[in-house]
Design a protein around this motif. Sequence first.
Motif: not given
Length: 359
Positions: A148-161, A208-219
């Motif tokens: 989950l922390a990895e998802v939130h650390a994705i570089d928005l610019e690198a992903a074009g998002l 607290v900031g902005a990042s890519i978020i999944h919004n349904d992250f569960k097992y």
Amino acid sequence: MTHIDQPKDVRSGEELDTDALRTWLDQEVPELSGDIAVKQFPSGHSNLTYMLQVDGKEVVLRRPPFGAEKIAKGHDMSREYTILSHLDGVFDKIPDPIAYCDDAEVIGAPFYLMERVEGVILRGAKPKVDGLDEQTMRGLSEAFVDTLAEVHAIDLEAAGLEDFGKPEGYVERQVTGWIGRYKRAQTDEIPAMDRAGEWLEANMPAEVGASIIHNDFKYDNLVLDPDDLTKVRAILDWEMATVGDPLMDLGTSLAYWVEPDDPDVIKAMSFGPTVMPGNFTRRELVDRYAEKSGLPVDDIVFYFVYGLYKVAVIGQQIYFRFKEGDTDDPRFAMLIHAVKALGDVAQKAIDEGKIEGLG
């Protein structure tokens, strides 16, 4: 033996028009030639997920549930496909996207195709999967939070998002948006849900900031390595992903993270095997997330209550479709009890100012 997730026969009323699909594939994905055999992954309460076997190849098809056009938001296949396309090559824990169809005339709704990532998916409170001992569940808890922390650390610019979504004002829009969705799909009077919505509106913290978020992250949205269940191969179900406050994403995950001393009606919902020995508590999950992400978690009760409210509204929307006769899936008949229970837990978390010991 570790059981790789497998599809089953298609549920009655949810069949695909394979002739129309064959015509579309010939035009858009000609490399997938030959007869089409269709199976369906049986779990999940939202979008429908099928496996297509075409000329020895296996691909996954995702489409909205039947009757979903009555729900104003969600089930956006274009959004899910767009997110996957942007993450492709930037983040490796996703299924590769293949093609998107916006023509609802083909199979009755927009849909997209993606690769099948073979692996283990933990469904329900007690998955029929070998090897889920205490040490494994501890390691998987760690991998869950770290991913989950990895998802939130994705570089928005690198992903074009960097221009995807509207991160400014995200918390307020989510709170008011989910309250609105609840009112549109409401079937019963549930005072605890009303109070939770009012409390969320009155207690919104600063973002607290902005990042890519999944919004349904569960097992059950994680595909695990069959040879090492503490390794995540892919994250599924990106339909609600966006750019926004990452702690709102954490709140949703906390709502799904049931503990052994939670109320019985909550434990019966089977969001995943989080009650099995070895799993983090919600507090341990939050503490590790704070360590990995570096984000402040002082207002965690707000995010937890938000997550509970959001999950309850999703259940309410599905129950609304059931009540309207748009689906006869018997699983959905009991969802109203889940909505009420989630509202009660949210109220208790508000009253006691904590995320644990709410049984």
